[in-house]
Design a protein around this motif. Structure first.
Motif, PDB file in Angstrom:
ATOM      1  N   ASN A   1       0.877  -1.214   0.050  1.00 11.62           N
ATOM      2  CA  ASN A   1      -0.162  -0.118   0.078  1.00 11.62           C
ATOM      3  C   ASN A   1       0.790   1.088   0.112  1.00 11.62           C
ATOM      4  O   ASN A   1       0.475   2.424   0.019  1.00 11.62           O
ATOM      5  N   GLY A   2       2.294   1.149  -0.134  1.00 14.81           N
ATOM      6  CA  GLY A   2       2.917   2.323  -0.249  1.00 14.81           C
ATOM      7  C   GLY A   2       3.427   2.872   1.284  1.00 14.81           C
ATOM      8  O   GLY A   2       4.240   3.766   1.288  1.00 14.81           O
ATOM      9  N   VAL A   3       2.826   2.470   2.210  1.00 21.65           N
ATOM     10  CA  VAL A   3       2.890   3.183   3.646  1.00 21.65           C
ATOM     11  C   VAL A   3       3.984   2.100   4.423  1.00 21.65           C
ATOM     12  O   VAL A   3       3.822   0.963   4.770  1.00 21.65           O
ATOM     13  N   VAL A   4       4.998   2.705   4.869  1.00 22.07           N
ATOM     14  CA  VAL A   4       6.160   2.037   5.476  1.00 22.07           C
ATOM     15  C   VAL A   4       5.973   2.533   7.007  1.00 22.07           C
ATOM     16  O   VAL A   4       6.083   3.854   7.287  1.00 22.07           O
ATOM     17  N   ARG A   5       5.858   1.499   7.858  1.00 19.52           N
ATOM     18  CA  ARG A   5       6.385   1.726   9.400  1.00 19.52           C
ATOM     19  C   ARG A   5       7.626   1.551   9.727  1.00 19.52           C
ATOM     20  O   ARG A   5       8.131   0.338   9.470  1.00 19.52           O
ATOM     21  N   ARG A   6       7.903   2.378  10.500  1.00 23.94           N
ATOM     22  CA  ARG A   6       9.525   2.179  10.779  1.00 23.94           C
ATOM     23  C   ARG A   6       9.866   1.483  12.005  1.00 23.94           C
ATOM     24  O   ARG A   6       9.019   1.259  12.859  1.00 23.94           O
ATOM     25  N   ILE A   7      10.885   0.745  11.893  1.00 29.39           N
ATOM     26  CA  ILE A   7      11.246  -0.013  13.241  1.00 29.39           C
ATOM     27  C   ILE A   7      12.592   0.590  13.468  1.00 29.39           C
ATOM     28  O   ILE A   7      13.534   0.998  12.867  1.00 29.39           O
ATOM     29  N   ASP A   8      12.527   1.041  14.965  1.00 28.24           N
ATOM     30  CA  ASP A   8      13.702   1.562  15.593  1.00 28.24           C
ATOM     31  C   ASP A   8      14.007   1.201  17.063  1.00 28.24           C
ATOM     32  O   ASP A   8      12.915   1.772  17.773  1.00 28.24           O
ATOM     33  N   ARG A   9      14.503   0.254  17.525  1.00 27.47           N
ATOM     34  CA  ARG A   9      14.416  -0.406  18.705  1.00 27.47           C
ATOM     35  C   ARG A   9      15.998  -0.591  19.167  1.00 27.47           C
ATOM     36  O   ARG A   9      16.947  -0.655  18.364  1.00 27.47           O
ATOM     37  N   SER A  10      16.147  -0.638  20.458  1.00 25.62           N
ATOM     38  CA  SER A  10      17.366  -0.850  20.946  1.00 25.62           C
ATOM     39  C   SER A  10      17.419  -1.757  22.269  1.00 25.62           C
ATOM     40  O   SER A  10      16.371  -1.249  22.908  1.00 25.62           O
ATOM     41  N   PHE A  11      18.223  -2.380  22.287  1.00 24.98           N
ATOM     42  CA  PHE A  11      18.334  -3.478  23.669  1.00 24.98           C
ATOM     43  C   PHE A  11      19.643  -3.762  24.000  1.00 24.98           C
ATOM     44  O   PHE A  11      20.415  -3.794  23.321  1.00 24.98           O
ATOM     45  N   ALA A  12      19.738  -3.926  25.370  1.00 20.81           N
ATOM     46  CA  ALA A  12      21.201  -3.955  25.983  1.00 20.81           C
ATOM     47  C   ALA A  12      21.040  -5.049  27.217  1.00 20.81           C
ATOM     48  O   ALA A  12      20.066  -4.876  27.828  1.00 20.81           O
ATOM     49  N   GLY A  13      21.922  -5.972  27.238  1.00 20.36           N
ATOM     50  CA  GLY A  13      21.927  -6.737  28.557  1.00 20.36           C
ATOM     51  C   GLY A  13      23.248  -7.207  28.844  1.00 20.36           C
ATOM     52  O   GLY A  13      24.299  -7.368  28.175  1.00 20.36           O
ATOM     53  N   LEU A  14      23.439  -7.797  30.086  1.00 19.74           N
ATOM     54  CA  LEU A  14      24.867  -8.265  30.748  1.00 19.74           C
ATOM     55  C   LEU A  14      24.654  -9.838  30.901  1.00 19.74           C
ATOM     56  O   LEU A  14      23.502  -9.978  31.766  1.00 19.74           O
ATOM     57  N   SER A  15      25.267 -10.530  30.597  1.00 20.59           N
ATOM     58  CA  SER A  15      25.306 -11.817  30.923  1.00 20.59           C
ATOM     59  C   SER A  15      26.764 -12.391  31.511  1.00 20.59           C
ATOM     60  O   SER A  15      27.726 -11.844  31.540  1.00 20.59           O
TER      61      SER A  15
END
Length: 947
Positions: A670-684
């Motif tokens: 349909n020509g409509v783009v939904r953006r993805i902008d995620r950030s994750f961080a973790g300690l093991s």
């Protein structure tokens, strides 16, 4: 000047038994077994007196200890030392005198003895060894003859998976579980796929029924599929940083061939510290090179399903410190389940160059994979009157598949015009890997190592995915009639016809009169990825001995995810044909159709996704030898992922054909783009303690806490989802290793807890021909026991056993379902994890005959009952299989292998059909269902020539 403790380097070649078992190694002097280097003046070192304290033990271990105590570098053919019993050596004497006493009565002699380096060779007249223990002799997949060692010989490339240092430890000294598989074993068992190879690893549940690629693997009750929790490495670097990308498992772009030297598999333990996405373990494929492993190998194989394969390796040492190598394979076959076209065809080639002068090591190789393999999916089955699983008349579940020529090169109707769908493409990977590694010594205690890999190429995935469950033609028409009657008012009756011939479907047409829906799915996955790892290692003598590693890993991944799908109706038979459902008036004339050319709905799925993931990880590890008998291993990893991209929306389009309902709602962009902008961080983090009371006995205890980061493709269909977060994983494990002259044993107990893990029920609704998703956040817990052992029973009889006993359960799990049209909450806490058996056993008795030139072995495999869904409504019965292998050494250079799998044609189901729903499969009480079984009987023969 005080002697500096150096690095012991061992090129280990082991059998299929766990690393907690006795290792076997190179049979060539050119494959250096041990090098201990100390900073001492060369002059007079061989003659000065040193106090030695070496108990009676395996001669190879005694030589290692001699080198450590005397401060010299010792080079010797490992196979001529291992398995021999040394005499005890105590007292103050020169290194020459001590070595002479150790070698007394053995078939090793001193070739040269300088202040720094001792080289041993086979003595001219080896003495008899009446007390030498019997050891399993692998059937040679290649024969490597000694080549002259250049002065000085370069140290063999040592890669030990899951550790901070490159200094190998004996199996009882490890604080984690490691399974090793050498090249001889790879050839001896003739694995049909990469996943099939992993069946030998305790604690792993492997579904190798998808073919050569796109299989599933789970470790220690971890409730995620594919390779999302088990990392595949090549020479210590990930083959694909995220092995759980949607429709792109790591095994799709990796093949085992003659360029692979051996495999090291870490189960749990520190794998998540040194490798990404690896809470369940890491499996490292170590490659051959021309410098340390020169030689030539070529093999040809044939099988009873049109199987033809040729592979080879050539490694040449062109200079004292330089080697080159070339190898690869080509294979074609008609399919373990015959689709009526070439199921698998293609291969790969690898070229490499290695430089190693002892202080600087550089290696580069290029690998090109161009291979297409079929993806085998669930097949139709039925329950008998007593609830047992049976074949449906007209369809053999062991050898038949719904895929067939009728669905090769069919047209998808789209708003942009017809598009060709080619089922014969299967999973087609055209990938190039460029790999570079380097290591430089910084003095005698420290080193820096850099590894990098660039990957570029495209994977195509075209497959036929069955949906729902089989039904009679009459039942299907009854369900479709209201829709047909509403769309075509002149309709009086309906009929099912074959799309190409127009003949009506009857029970005599296919032997059962059944129909089943299927999705024809086409996915394009172009991907570019760079992975780099830099590590600094050093040795510190303070409060014991510390091997410390500080490293950083960076990965940059760009991926397209373009997916189209259309839904068809098929008859239930091998190489199924498309069916049309037509509406007829009172005179029998067609007035409309539910379908078009067998398509129930064009464009039933559409995705256009662009993804980018950037990962940065920093890790620190310390192997602390507190005392000669106690070790503490610690490690931590901090990782951050940035996920970006866009998902283009879809809209249904009516293509305007009034004669059919199949084109009324074709999904398109349909020509409509939904953006993805995620950030994750973790300690093991992880900590392990090893107690080593005797050279042949070790015990360990380990605790690991892991922060599992979300994967980029988890947002490809739901870019706005908010349920994704860091998943905490807690793992406990305790192990015991015992080595004996005639038996070895490894026992590992483990407990794994997942918290706040999202579970998605991705169910295809045959009524609307669309996918319906629901999500539940839940926990899991698994306790279990792994066992691996080898025993020399009597005479030529030996026995190898791998077994896993576990209890995997869901916790705090409930979901909402409709009951009589009203929503109701269903609690499945305490249910068994899907598809994972509580008990899996692999017992391999073998006979070594004709002076060990002939080896005959059988594999007896058993899996207890499992469930196909989380609600535990669809039970997958327990099953057992029998495989057999015959390996014959015809000459010093020529060997022959015969492999037979599933000799009894056991009908063993590995999974149900996820597209009917993973929460509740909906087949309870139904007669017909879909599931994916093991393959039927196969026989293959391989002829191998090595120099």
């Amino acid at each position: 000047m005080r002697a500096i403790r150096g690095l012991r380097q061992v090129l280990r070649r082991s059998t299929t038994r766990s690393s907690s078992l006795c290792p076997t190694r190179s049979n060539s002097l050119s494959l250096l077994a041990t090098a201990l280097v100390v900073a001492m003046p060369a002059t007079a070192q061989a003659e000065q007196s040193t106090r030695f304290d070496i108990p009676a033990q395996d001669l190879a271990q005694a030589l290692d200890l001699f080198a450590r105590q005397s401060g010299v570098q010792i080079l010797y053919p490992y196979r001529m030392a291992t398995g021999r019993r040394s005499a005890p050596l105590h007292g103050k004497m020169s290194a020459r005198q001590a070595l002479a006493r150790l070698l007394r009565g053995h078939d090793l002699a001193v070739a040269s003895f300088t202040g720094h380096v001792v080289t041993l060779r086979a003595s001219a007249s080896p003495p008899a060894r009446p007390h030498a223990p019997r050891r399993p002799v692998p059937t040679p997949s290649r024969v490597t003859h000694p080549v002259p060692l250049p002065p000085p010989a370069p140290a063999a490339d040592i890669l030990v998976t899951g550790r901070a240092a490159a200094t190998p430890l004996s199996a009882p000294e490890l604080s984690y579980a490691l399974t090793e598989i050498d090249a001889d074993t790879l050839a001896r068992h003739g694995h049909l796929s990469t996943a099939d190879l992993f069946r030998q690893i305790p604690g792993f549940w492997v579904e190798a029924t998808g073919g050569e690629a796109s299989n599933n693997i789970r470790s220690r009750g971890i409730p995620t599929d594919g390779y999302s929790s088990v990392a595949l490495l090549e020479d210590g670097l990930p083959i694909q940083y995220d092995g759980g990308l949607g429709y792109l498992n790591t095994d799709q772009v990796f093949r085992v061939d003659a360029t692979i030297d051996r495999v090291e598999a870490v189960r749990g333990g520190p794998s998540a510290i040194f490798a990404p996405n690896a809470p369940g373990g890491s499996i490292d494929f170590l490659t051959r090179n021309g410098l340390h492993d020169p030689g030539y190998t070529i093999s040809a194989a044939i099988g009873d399903f049109g199987y033809e394969r040729v592979e080879g390796f050539a490694g040449v040492r062109v200079a004292p410190h330089l080697g080159i190598a070339l190898g690869g394979f080509y294979r074609a076959d008609d399919g373990l389940r015959n689709p009526g076209f070439r199921a698998d065809q293609g291969g790969q080639v690898r070229a490499g160059i290695t430089y190693d002068d002892g202080s600087v090591r550089l290696s580069a190789n290029v690998k090109r994979l161009d291979d297409r393999v079929i993806l085998y999916l669930p097949v139709p089955l039925q329950f008998g009157d007593r609830g047992d699983v049976q074949a449906i008349p007209g369809f053999d579940p062991l050898f038949d598949t719904l895929a067939g020529p009728n669905n090769v090169h069919v047209a998808f109707k789209t708003p942009a015009g017809p598009q060709d769908f080619d089922l014969s493409q299967g999973t087609h990977s055209r990938i190039t890997f460029y790999s570079l590694t380097g290591r430089a010594a910084l003095g005698e205690r420290s080193a820096v190592e850099v590894k990098a890999r660039l990957r570029t190429g495209t994977t195509t995935r075209n497959g036929l995915f069955p949906i729902g469950r089989p039904s009679t033609g009459a039942d299907y028409l009854a369900n479709a009639w209201p829709q047909l009657a509403a769309a075509f008012p002149g309709a009086a009756t309906a009929q099912i016809r074959y799309a190409e011939s127009g003949k009506p479907l009857t029970p005599q047409s296919n032997g059962n009169g059944l129909v089943v829906g299927a999705n024809l799915l086409a996915v394009q996955l172009p991907m570019d990825e760079f992975i780099g790892d830099a590590r600094f290692t050093t040795r510190v003598d303070h409060w014991g001995d510390h091997d410390v590693a500080l490293g950083v890993t960076y990965a940059d991944t760009s991926l397209r995810y373009d997916r189209q799908m259309s839904t068809v109706l098929l008859d239930v038979t091998g190489q199924a044909q498309r069916l049309d459902v037509v509406a007829l008036d009172g005179a029998g004339r067609q007035v409309g159709a539910l379908t078009d050319n067998g398509f129930v709905r064009y464009g039933s799925l559409f995705d256009a996704v662009s993804l980018h993931a950037s990962n940065l990880a920093v890790y620190l590890a310390d192997e602390w030898k507190v005392t000669p008998r106690w070790r503490i291993d610690m490690g931590a990893r901090w990782e951050r992922t940035l996920i970006g991209g866009g998902v283009e929306g879809a809209v249904p389009v009516d293509l305007g054909d009034p004669a059919t309902l199949a084109d009324d709602a074709v999904l398109s962009c349909n020509g409509v783009v939904r953006r993805i902008d995620r950030s994750f961080a973790g300690l093991s983090g992880t900590v392990g303690i090893n107690y080593h009371p005797a050279p042949a006995t070790g015990m360990f205890l380990r605790f690991t806490r892991i922060a599992r980061l979300p994967s980029a493709t988890e947002f490809s269909a739901l870019p706005d989802r908010t349920d994704e977060a860091i998943v905490p994983i807690t793992m406990w494990e305790a192990g015991l290793t015992a080595l004996h002259r005639h038996w070895t044993l490894s026992i590992v107990a483990f407990k794994t807890d997942f918290a706040r893990l999202p579970f998605i029920d991705h169910r295809f609704d045959p009524e609307t021909n669309t996918y319906i998703d629901r999500i539940s956040i839940a926990d899991t817990t698994t306790i279990g026991l792994e066992l691996s052992g080898h025993a020399d029973l009597f005479g030529p009889l030996q026995l190898d056993v791998q077994a896993t006993l576990q209890d995997p359960r869901y916790r705090h799990f409930n979901f909402v379902e409709l009951v009589d049209g009203a929503p109701a909450t269903r609690d499945v806490t305490g249910n068994q994890l899907i598809r994972v058996p509580k008990l899996s056993v692999r017992a391999t008795p073998s006979l070594d005959l004709l002076a060990k030139k002939l080896r005959i072995s059988a594999e007896l495999v058993h899996y207890s009952g499992r469930y196909a869904d989380i609600a535990n409504t669809q039970r997958l019965p327990a099953f057992s299989m029998l495989n057999a292998h015959v390996n014959a050494r015809l000459t010093d250079h020529l060997s022959l292998a015969l492999h037979g799998t599933n000799l009894t044609n056991a009908l063993g189901l590995t999974e149900g059909n996820p597209r009917t729903g993973s929460f509740d499969s909906g087949v309870a009480g139904a007669r017909y269902f879909l599931a994916r079984p093991e393959f039927g009987r196969t026989v293959r023969m391989t002829l191998n020539l090595s120099y």
